[in-house]
Write a protein that holds these residues in place. Structure first.
Motif, PDB file in Angstrom:
ATOM      1  N   ASP A 160       0.626   8.909  -8.408  1.00 16.19           N
ATOM      2  CA  ASP A 160       0.446   9.977  -9.396  1.00 16.19           C
ATOM      3  C   ASP A 160       1.315   9.793 -10.636  1.00 16.19           C
ATOM      4  N   VAL A 161       2.052   8.686 -10.709  1.00 15.22           N
ATOM      5  CA  VAL A 161       2.954   8.452 -11.844  1.00 15.22           C
ATOM      6  C   VAL A 161       2.292   7.490 -12.823  1.00 15.22           C
ATOM      7  N   SER A 162       2.299   7.849 -14.106  1.00 18.19           N
ATOM      8  CA  SER A 162       1.694   6.976 -15.111  1.00 18.19           C
ATOM      9  C   SER A 162       2.548   5.730 -15.321  1.00 18.19           C
ATOM     10  N   LYS A 163       1.932   4.713 -15.903  1.00 19.54           N
ATOM     11  CA  LYS A 163       2.649   3.468 -16.186  1.00 19.54           C
ATOM     12  C   LYS A 163       3.843   3.719 -17.105  1.00 19.54           C
ATOM     13  N   GLU A 167       0.839  -1.210   0.000  1.00 19.84           N
ATOM     14  CA  GLU A 167       0.000   0.000   0.000  1.00 19.84           C
ATOM     15  C   GLU A 167       0.870   1.255   0.000  1.00 19.84           C
ATOM     16  N   LYS A 168       1.952   1.206   0.774  1.00 19.67           N
ATOM     17  CA  LYS A 168       2.863   2.350   0.854  1.00 19.67           C
ATOM     18  C   LYS A 168       3.517   2.609  -0.500  1.00 19.67           C
ATOM     19  N   ILE A 169       3.923   1.528  -1.187  1.00 16.15           N
ATOM     20  CA  ILE A 169       4.551   1.669  -2.504  1.00 16.15           C
ATOM     21  C   ILE A 169       3.553   2.254  -3.501  1.00 16.15           C
ATOM     22  N   ILE A 170       2.318   1.744  -3.485  1.00 18.32           N
ATOM     23  CA  ILE A 170       1.282   2.253  -4.401  1.00 18.32           C
ATOM     24  C   ILE A 170       1.018   3.726  -4.127  1.00 18.32           C
ATOM     25  N   GLU A 171       1.044   4.113  -2.861  1.00 13.26           N
ATOM     26  CA  GLU A 171       0.839   5.515  -2.494  1.00 13.26           C
ATOM     27  C   GLU A 171       1.962   6.395  -3.052  1.00 13.26           C
TER      28      GLU A 171
END
Length: 525
Positions: free
Chosen positions: A395-398, A387-391
């Motif tokens: 805001d960064v695109s793939k 969850e922390k990594i996803i947070e």
């Protein structure tokens, strides 16, 4: 044999083993390195040893400690299911006190290098009076290394009725003298080098400027991360220098040469066999006895002078039924030597291009992508951590994230900006050939009768250098502008029509780089 993976015996094994098992006779086996000679003499020898007879029954002489250790290791493996046969390797560079201590116990088979054996004989630690079998392995190499006197001295300590088995790649005159003096009506088995050298090996060459050799080598190493190989240099100094240059930019390389102690050599070989090293930088002599079956490449950083040395080197790859590549770095002066090797060995060298930075980047990124795709995720990973990594990356695109990851991976390479090294090598090669042609044209232009060449006295030779300069200038002046344009166009046409094979194990072709510069530095591998 099944346990060791032996399925089909090599040609030397097929021909030698029955003769040595069934007949009590002297024997000569002529075959190249990497053809299975150790099993060819080792298996029959073990069958003939009587473990109950407590004296040294067989002596195997080898030119180098690496080869001696390899033979001892293989004999130990071959005799796994036999009654205990004591085998000991003795060689220089190791503590002689320990070897003397080991020799106090009966050793049925001794494997030795000539110098150390003589030392042990003089210390009365070895007694060869009841020797039954003498094996001379790599006999031609022992003579090349200057062991002629040592061989004669050792043979003088052995009984006349022993059996002598001699194995060699070649049959020089000195070998013939040993045969005539010490062997009695030997059986000879000869394996044609042309039937051996190119069976599982792809022979290649690439044109290289001498000043670019190290950069060229690193390009090939970068292009195929999975390769494992040996790089052959001419001298100990060259070997050490190249290894240090590669280590400075974080390549997994180390040197193997005669200036290393036995402990140092053992450490290097242990790292190489455990895959801690990608390449071993070695001299011809130091590489004798290297027994590694999964080498993909042999690089001839310095081209050997003798075609038989080429076969010894190339034979380090393509072993145990696996395929291998033998790649020669050729400068403009060495085309004649390459052609001679082809004719004498019955092989064809395929020309390959030096990988450019585009090739390398493509290859490395493709492997990196496959590594990520094939990576299995951990079912027990920490949900809070994810969850922390996803947070962090929310805001960064793939596309942007992939660009960043790719940039990090490419920074590890930090490739040089040396451009297309093929162009420099081709220009260098053309320059040498043009210079050679110019010299031949000038020689033909000056021909007439004997008198037209001038007298042969000292005065007639004086000023010859000035005449050669003026003749060359005249030759250039006689070629008009249109002729020079035609010659230049012809060269371009010839170059563009030349076909070059694709690099093995690479999906993209060698080509030009738009970058320039020369220095290569790497952060990590």
């Amino acid at each position: 044999m099944e346990e060791l993976g032996f399925e089909t015996p090599s040609e030397i094994q097929q021909k030698a083993i029955p003769e040595l098992l069934e007949k009590d006779t002297d024997f000569i086996g002529l075959a190249q390195t990497g053809t299975g000679k150790t099993a060819a003499f080792g298996l029959p020898l073990l069958e003939k040893i009587d473990p109950a007879d407590n004296h040294t029954q067989a002596l195997i002489l080898a030119p180098t400690r690496e080869l001696g250790k390899q033979i001892a290791e293989q004999l130990e493996i071959f005799s796994k299911y036999q009654d205990k046969v004591n085998v000991l390797a003795v060689y220089g560079g190791a503590a002689i006190v320990n070897q003397i201590k080991a020799l106090k116990k009966t050793q049925h088979i001794i494997i030795a290098t000539p110098g150390r054996l003589i030392d042990l004989i003089k210390r009365k630690a070895v007694n060869l009076n009841r020797l039954d079998y003498l094996v001379l392995d790599e006999a031609d190499e022992m003579l090349n290394m200057g062991f002629k006197d040592e061989l004669n001295e050792i043979l003088s300590y052995t009984p006349a009725d022993k059996l002598t088995w001699l194995f060699s790649a070649t049959m020089p005159n000195e070998i013939k003298k040993i045969i005539n003096k010490y062997m009695d009506d030997p059986i000879e088995v000869r394996i044609d080098v042309k039937n051996v050298v190119n069976k599982d090996i792809q022979h290649q060459f690439t044109l290289v400027k001498v000043a670019d050799k190290t950069d060229v080598l690193t390009r090939f190493l970068d292009a195929d991360q999975d390769m494992r190989g040996i790089v052959f240099c001419r001298t100990r100094r060259d070997t050490q220098h190249l290894a240090e240059e590669l280590q400075k930019v974080n390549y997994r390389a180390d040197a193997l040469h005669g200036d290393l102690s036995q402990a140092q050599r053992d450490r290097v070989m242990k790292r190489f066999k455990s895959y801690s090293l990608q390449v071993l930088i070695a001299t011809d002599v130091a590489a004798r006895g290297i027994d590694v079956n999964d080498l993909t490449h042999v690089f001839h950083y310095s081209m050997p002078d003798d075609p038989l040395y080429y076969t010894h080197r190339a034979g380090r790859t393509g072993r145990a039924g696996k395929k291998g590549i033998s790649l020669v770095f050729v400068n403009g002066r060495e085309h004649g030597k390459l052609n001679r090797f082809q004719q004498e060995l019955g092989i064809n060298f395929e020309k390959v291009l030096i990988p450019n930075t585009e090739n390398i980047i493509y290859s490395r990124l493709e492997k990196w992508c496959n590594t990520i795709l094939n990576k299995k995720t951990d079912e027990n990973s920490n949900p809070e951590l994810m969850e922390k990594i996803i947070e962090f990356f929310g805001d960064v695109s793939k596309e942007e994230l992939l660009e960043k990851f790719a940039a990090i991976e490419l920074e590890k390479l930090n490739l040089d900006k040396g451009g297309d090294l093929n162009k420099g090598a081709e220009r260098d090669d053309r320059g040498r050939r043009d210079k050679g042609r110019g010299g031949r044209d000038r020689g033909r232009g000056g021909r007439g009768g004997r008198d037209s060449r001038g007298g042969r006295g000292r005065d007639s030779r004086g000023g010859g250098r000035d005449r050669r300069k003026s003749s060359a200038s005249a030759g250039d002046d006689r070629r008009g502008p249109s002729d020079r344009r035609k010659k230049k166009t012809s060269r371009k046409t010839n170059r563009s029509s030349e076909t070059v094979a694709d690099m093995p194990k690479m999906r993209s072709r060698g080509g030009s780089d738009s970058k320039s510069g020369s220095t290569r530095k790497r952060k990590s591998r």
